[in-house]
Design a protein around this motif. Structure first.
Motif, short mmCIF file in Angstrom:
data_model
loop_
_atom_site.label_atom_id
_atom_site.label_comp_id
_atom_site.label_asym_id
_atom_site.label_seq_id
_atom_site.Cartn_x
_atom_site.Cartn_y
_atom_site.Cartn_z
N GLN A 14 2.16 5.68 -5.27
CA GLN A 14 3.27 4.99 -5.90
C GLN A 14 3.72 3.82 -5.03
O GLN A 14 3.77 3.93 -3.80
CB GLN A 14 4.43 5.96 -6.10
CG GLN A 14 5.62 5.39 -6.85
CD GLN A 14 6.67 6.44 -7.10
OE1 GLN A 14 6.82 7.40 -6.34
NE2 GLN A 14 7.41 6.28 -8.18
N LEU A 15 4.04 2.69 -5.66
CA LEU A 15 4.54 1.55 -4.91
C LEU A 15 5.96 1.81 -4.41
O LEU A 15 6.77 2.43 -5.10
CB LEU A 15 4.55 0.30 -5.80
CG LEU A 15 3.20 -0.26 -6.23
CD1 LEU A 15 3.41 -1.43 -7.18
CD2 LEU A 15 2.37 -0.68 -5.02
N LYS A 16 6.23 1.31 -3.22
CA LYS A 16 7.60 1.26 -2.73
C LYS A 16 8.14 -0.10 -3.17
O LYS A 16 7.76 -1.14 -2.62
CB LYS A 16 7.61 1.37 -1.20
CG LYS A 16 9.00 1.33 -0.61
CD LYS A 16 8.95 1.44 0.91
CE LYS A 16 10.35 1.34 1.50
NZ LYS A 16 10.32 1.37 2.97
N PRO A 17 8.99 -0.12 -4.22
CA PRO A 17 9.35 -1.40 -4.83
C PRO A 17 10.14 -2.34 -3.93
O PRO A 17 11.07 -1.94 -3.25
CB PRO A 17 10.19 -0.99 -6.05
CG PRO A 17 9.87 0.45 -6.29
CD PRO A 17 9.57 1.02 -4.93
N LEU A 153 -2.74 1.92 -0.79
CA LEU A 153 -3.40 0.94 -1.66
C LEU A 153 -3.95 -0.23 -0.86
O LEU A 153 -4.97 -0.82 -1.24
CB LEU A 153 -2.44 0.47 -2.76
CG LEU A 153 -2.10 1.55 -3.80
CD1 LEU A 153 -1.10 1.01 -4.81
CD2 LEU A 153 -3.34 2.06 -4.50
N GLU A 154 -3.30 -0.58 0.23
CA GLU A 154 -3.87 -1.62 1.10
C GLU A 154 -5.25 -1.18 1.60
O GLU A 154 -6.20 -1.97 1.63
CB GLU A 154 -2.95 -1.90 2.30
CG GLU A 154 -1.74 -2.72 1.94
CD GLU A 154 -1.00 -3.25 3.16
OE1 GLU A 154 -1.35 -2.86 4.30
OE2 GLU A 154 -0.06 -4.06 2.97
N GLY A 161 -0.80 -6.05 0.94
CA GLY A 161 0.17 -6.09 -0.15
C GLY A 161 1.13 -7.26 0.04
O GLY A 161 0.98 -8.03 0.99
N ALA A 162 2.07 -7.41 -0.82
CA ALA A 162 2.48 -6.44 -1.82
C ALA A 162 1.65 -6.57 -3.10
O ALA A 162 0.83 -7.49 -3.24
CB ALA A 162 3.96 -6.64 -2.13
N PHE A 163 1.89 -5.62 -4.03
CA PHE A 163 1.08 -5.49 -5.23
C PHE A 163 1.94 -5.46 -6.49
O PHE A 163 3.07 -4.97 -6.46
CB PHE A 163 0.27 -4.19 -5.18
CG PHE A 163 -0.50 -4.01 -3.90
CD1 PHE A 163 -1.67 -4.72 -3.66
CD2 PHE A 163 -0.06 -3.12 -2.93
CE1 PHE A 163 -2.38 -4.56 -2.48
CE2 PHE A 163 -0.77 -2.94 -1.75
CZ PHE A 163 -1.92 -3.67 -1.52
N TRP A 164 1.36 -5.93 -7.59
CA TRP A 164 1.99 -5.80 -8.90
C TRP A 164 1.51 -4.54 -9.59
O TRP A 164 0.32 -4.22 -9.55
CB TRP A 164 1.65 -7.00 -9.79
CG TRP A 164 2.43 -8.24 -9.48
CD1 TRP A 164 2.00 -9.34 -8.81
CD2 TRP A 164 3.79 -8.50 -9.84
NE1 TRP A 164 3.00 -10.28 -8.71
CE2 TRP A 164 4.11 -9.78 -9.35
CE3 TRP A 164 4.77 -7.78 -10.54
CZ2 TRP A 164 5.37 -10.36 -9.54
CZ3 TRP A 164 6.02 -8.35 -10.72
CH2 TRP A 164 6.31 -9.63 -10.22
N GLY A 165 2.44 -3.84 -10.23
CA GLY A 165 2.09 -2.64 -10.98
C GLY A 165 2.96 -2.51 -12.22
O GLY A 165 3.89 -3.30 -12.44
N ARG A 166 2.68 -1.49 -13.01
CA ARG A 166 3.45 -1.24 -14.23
C ARG A 166 3.28 0.22 -14.63
O ARG A 166 2.37 0.90 -14.15
CB ARG A 166 2.97 -2.13 -15.38
CG ARG A 166 1.52 -1.85 -15.79
CD ARG A 166 1.08 -2.75 -16.90
NE ARG A 166 -0.28 -2.42 -17.34
CZ ARG A 166 -0.85 -2.93 -18.43
NH1 ARG A 166 -0.19 -3.80 -19.18
NH2 ARG A 166 -2.07 -2.59 -18.77
N HIS A 167 4.14 0.69 -15.52
CA HIS A 167 3.89 1.99 -16.14
C HIS A 167 4.18 1.90 -17.63
O HIS A 167 4.99 1.08 -18.06
CB HIS A 167 4.68 3.12 -15.45
CG HIS A 167 6.08 3.31 -15.95
ND1 HIS A 167 7.17 2.68 -15.39
CD2 HIS A 167 6.58 4.09 -16.94
CE1 HIS A 167 8.27 3.05 -16.03
NE2 HIS A 167 7.95 3.92 -16.98
#
Length: 199
Positions: A14-17, A153-154, A161-167
């Protein structure tokens, strides 16, 4: 039959936003100065990401399944929409990569355990392809977008990072079928353009 490994993977990536937006922002999009239109089509559009990745790279997109864990009634630190997926649940984690081995995306999905075999008959196919083969009518309902960090994820992407994500939820016959959380590699800037975020 559900594949069971000897050990259950306890976590998912999970990303740490740093920044996040909800359903209302998903509907209107972000300023182009923050996220180029091509990135917005990938993140906020309702098309198949594996199809988009294939079109971008001109390579077949392969699925590397790294986890199929029965999690029962656990909410698994997932987005709140997991409550819409009946339990007991199964969590599936995959890397999406090109035939040449470049990892482009990471995805976790949560399924009602008793139905997962019905929809994922071939574990090594992308979800969209599996469901398309069954002629399953679907609606991709994007609920959230994220920009954040993840050490795991790195390492997986071999990109800083950082990275873009969605759910989002997949709906079928008026009911939620699965919850999916996706994160995309910055390598895609090669095709989609650079992005920046205003904290």
């Amino acid at each position: 039959m559900i594949a069971r490994s000897n050990t259950t993977i306890k976590t998912w990536h999970q990303l740490k936003p740093i920044w996040q937006g909800g359903e209302e922002l998903v509907k209107i999009g972000l300023p182009h100065s923050q996220l180029p239109p091509a990135w917005q089509i990938l993140l906020l559009g309702d098309g198949s990401p594996t199809r988009h990745l294939r079109l971008l790279t001109s390579e077949t997109i392969q699925v590397d399944v790294i986890d199929m864990s029965l999690i029962g009634n656990d909410l698994d630190n997932a987005p709140a929409d997991i409550k819409k997926i009946p339990s007991p649940r199964l969590r599936r984690q995959v890397w999406l990569k090109t035939a040449s081995g470049k990892i482009l995306a990471y995805a976790t999905s949560w399924w009602e355990a008793s139905h997962v075999d019905e929809y994922l008959q071939n574990r090594n196919l992308p979800i969209w392809e599996s469901l398309s083969r069954l002629h399953t009518e679907l609606y991709r309902d994007i609920q959230g977008i994220y920009y954040g960090e993840s050490e795991a994820l790195e390492k997986g992407f071999r990109q800083k990072g950082a990275f873009w994500g969605r759910h989002y939820l997949f709906w079928h016959s008026g009911k939620p079928l699965t919850l999916i959380y996706e994160v995309f590699s910055p390598y895609l800037c090669k095709y989609l353009g650079e992005f920046k975020i205003n904290n």
